[in-house]
Design an enzyme around this catalytic site. Structure first.
Site, PDB file in Angstrom:
ATOM      1  N   ASP A 129       3.602   6.509  -4.424  1.00  0.00           N
ATOM      2  CA  ASP A 129       4.312   7.622  -3.797  1.00  0.00           C
ATOM      3  C   ASP A 129       4.032   7.619  -2.285  1.00  0.00           C
ATOM      4  O   ASP A 129       4.945   7.640  -1.449  1.00  0.00           O
ATOM      5  CB  ASP A 129       3.805   8.919  -4.453  1.00  0.00           C
ATOM      6  CG  ASP A 129       4.629  10.127  -4.108  1.00  0.00           C
ATOM      7  OD1 ASP A 129       5.629   9.985  -3.383  1.00  0.00           O
ATOM      8  OD2 ASP A 129       4.275  11.233  -4.560  1.00  0.00           O
ATOM      9  N   LYS A 172      -7.986   1.668  -6.152  1.00  0.00           N
ATOM     10  CA  LYS A 172      -9.268   1.994  -5.525  1.00  0.00           C
ATOM     11  C   LYS A 172     -10.361   1.592  -6.513  1.00  0.00           C
ATOM     12  O   LYS A 172     -11.084   2.440  -7.046  1.00  0.00           O
ATOM     13  CB  LYS A 172      -9.342   3.493  -5.199  1.00  0.00           C
ATOM     14  CG  LYS A 172      -8.444   3.934  -4.075  1.00  0.00           C
ATOM     15  CD  LYS A 172      -9.003   3.606  -2.700  1.00  0.00           C
ATOM     16  CE  LYS A 172     -10.176   4.496  -2.351  1.00  0.00           C
ATOM     17  NZ  LYS A 172     -10.785   4.127  -1.051  1.00  0.00           N
ATOM     18  N   ASP A 190       6.578   5.736   0.793  1.00  0.00           N
ATOM     19  CA  ASP A 190       7.127   6.572   1.863  1.00  0.00           C
ATOM     20  C   ASP A 190       6.712   6.031   3.223  1.00  0.00           C
ATOM     21  O   ASP A 190       7.510   5.960   4.159  1.00  0.00           O
ATOM     22  CB  ASP A 190       6.640   8.023   1.727  1.00  0.00           C
ATOM     23  CG  ASP A 190       7.607   8.867   0.907  1.00  0.00           C
ATOM     24  OD1 ASP A 190       8.473   8.275   0.229  1.00  0.00           O
ATOM     25  OD2 ASP A 190       7.505  10.105   0.955  1.00  0.00           O
ATOM     26  N   ASP A 195      -6.458   2.532   0.562  1.00  0.00           N
ATOM     27  CA  ASP A 195      -6.620   2.997   1.945  1.00  0.00           C
ATOM     28  C   ASP A 195      -6.419   1.844   2.923  1.00  0.00           C
ATOM     29  O   ASP A 195      -5.753   1.979   3.953  1.00  0.00           O
ATOM     30  CB  ASP A 195      -7.979   3.685   2.149  1.00  0.00           C
ATOM     31  CG  ASP A 195      -9.142   2.878   1.588  1.00  0.00           C
ATOM     32  OD1 ASP A 195      -8.908   1.961   0.774  1.00  0.00           O
ATOM     33  OD2 ASP A 195     -10.298   3.156   1.964  1.00  0.00           O
ATOM     34  N   TYR A 231       0.056  12.140 -12.093  1.00  0.00           N
ATOM     35  CA  TYR A 231       1.111  13.160 -12.105  1.00  0.00           C
ATOM     36  C   TYR A 231       1.442  13.624 -13.528  1.00  0.00           C
ATOM     37  O   TYR A 231       2.101  14.636 -13.726  1.00  0.00           O
ATOM     38  CB  TYR A 231       2.391  12.646 -11.426  1.00  0.00           C
ATOM     39  CG  TYR A 231       2.240  12.382  -9.944  1.00  0.00           C
ATOM     40  CD1 TYR A 231       1.171  12.911  -9.217  1.00  0.00           C
ATOM     41  CD2 TYR A 231       3.171  11.611  -9.256  1.00  0.00           C
ATOM     42  CE1 TYR A 231       1.029  12.661  -7.865  1.00  0.00           C
ATOM     43  CE2 TYR A 231       3.036  11.369  -7.896  1.00  0.00           C
ATOM     44  CZ  TYR A 231       1.956  11.890  -7.207  1.00  0.00           C
ATOM     45  OH  TYR A 231       1.815  11.646  -5.870  1.00  0.00           O
TER      46      TYR A 231
END
Ligand code: NAD
Length: 370
Positions: free
Chosen positions: A251, A194, A255, A227, A143
């Site tokens: 993020d 990852k 959530d 994942d 970001y």
């Protein structure tokens, strides 16, 4: 217990001041009953500050935030200020606080309180007793990474790009927060990236592993691909204690995890900075929810996320774990007694507004502290 703790309260807009008022009543209760003396000051942020002072947050407010031992934030924003330019939006208040105080570790607990076990979209058997803490790195990664942009290629088509980037110290400081939290909980940490397909992910894993060996060998560390983590959070969320991950994965995963619990009005959070020379860590606590303009001013808002944010503040900034647990217990007991704000209503429960919910928690605190 006597203490003098400098607390900056920033209620903000919409339901922010309504739910913060219920926290102020708890602070007064603690002042009276438990002989804890807080040094509380309150200030305007967001739309309220724009209306009164022409900016979402003043330099003076940012300075008081730097001087405070902890900040309790409400929420900012609303339709009244939606048309202002980006630099003048109410949300600049929270973004500036995070940036200027260098708050890099975002803590999002996902806890299912027993009386609300049916509010989750998952089966009660899967989420009963759930108590996870997700630590998201919140000032680095893709970001903020450079280079970023959209460029035109020689063949005339365009290409958009962002950069995932983490330095050793950025990974270590957030991992350290997570290891320390794990020690206070079930002593288990899952580091998520990852590493199978991203260089920065492999690097993250190496840095966390080295830090573990150097400073936190007593904590049980495991690694998981992001994942798979998303899948495991839905399949068997109770396997986790503390999760640490990058900005973008955090993020998404936080959530996802918070929705396992079923209600926005119940979810607190914290954002922590680095400890200074005296060991004091800058920290801001706030509910996950926004200013809820649709119900603002109606006395309908659920004050529990704000109250539970205050409990986190007591635990992590003021070392008052017992008092935090007392407040959390009072919230659980009131819910178990069948009182609910509209957002968490279920059949067989009684609907109450913000004030009655707050009052009931005070009465429960009276009982528990008797
Ligand atoms: P929101 O969280 O304010 O509301 C989403 C829905 O949940 C609404 O229906 C609302 O009534 C309900 N809700 C939220 N909190 C509740 C509570 N405590 N009790 C009962 N119901 C509750 O999100 P939104 O509608 O997307 O955003 C509204 C405003 O808040 C926008 O201006 C947004 O930018 C701002 N916002 C601020 C923050 C922050 O200050 N950190 C965070 C998110 C959104």
């Amino acid at each position: 217990m006597a203490a003098n703790k400098k607390l900056l309260v920033l209620p903000g807009d919409g339901i922010g001041p309504e739910v913060m008022w219920e926290v102020r009543r708890i602070i007064d209760w603690m002042d009276r009953r438990r002989m804890v003396s807080f040094d509380v000051s309150e200030d305007l942020v967001g739309g309220a500050a724009i209306d009164a002072r022409g900016v979402p947050i003043t330099e003076e407010t940012l300075e008081s935030a730097k001087q405070a031992d902890a900040i309790l934030f409400g929420s900012v924003g609303g339709p009244k200020w939606d048309k202002l330019g980006f630099d003048m939006r109410p949300e600049i208040a929270i973004l500036s606080l995070r940036k200027q105080l260098d708050l890099f570790a975002n803590l999002r607990p996902a806890t299912v309180l027993d009386p609300l076990v049916d509010a989750s979209t998952l089966k009660a058997d899967v989420v009963r007793g759930l108590d996870i803490m997700i630590v998201r790195e919140s000032t680095g990664g893709i970001y903020f990474g450079e280079p970023r942009g959209v460029e035109t290629l020689p063949d005339g088509q365009q290409r958009g790009f962002d950069t995932e980037t983490y330095t050793t110290s950025e990974i270590e400081r957030v991992a350290r927060v997570a290891f320390e939290l794990a020690r206070q909980r079930q002593n288990r940490l899952t580091s998520v990236e990852k590493a199978n397909v991203m260089q920065s992910g492999l690097f993250w894993r190496q840095v966390v592993t080295a830090l573990h060996q150097r400073e936190f060998a007593d904590v049980e560390l495991s690694h998981m691909y992001a994942d798979n983590c998303a899948m495991q959070l839905v399949r068997n969320p109770r396997q986790f204690d503390v999760i640490v991950t990058s900005n973008i994965f955090g993020d998404l995963l936080s959530d996802l995890a918070s929705m396992l619990t079923g209600s926005l009005g119940m979810l607190p959070s914290a954002t922590l900075g680095a400890p200074d020379a005296t060991g004091r860590r800058r920290a801001l606590y706030e509910p996950i929810h926004g200013s809820a303009p649709d119900i603002a001013g109606k006395g309908l808002a659920n004050p529990l996320a704000q109250i539970l944010s205050f409990a986190m503040l007591l635990r992590y900034s003021f070392g008052m774990a017992e008092d935090a647990a007392l407040i959390e217990r009072a919230c659980t007991n009131v819910l178990a007694s069948g009182l609910r704000t509209a957002d968490i209503m279920a059949t067989g429960t009684a609907r109450v507004g913000t004030g009655v919910m707050g009052e009931s928690i005070l009465r429960e605190l009276d009982k528990l502290a008797a």
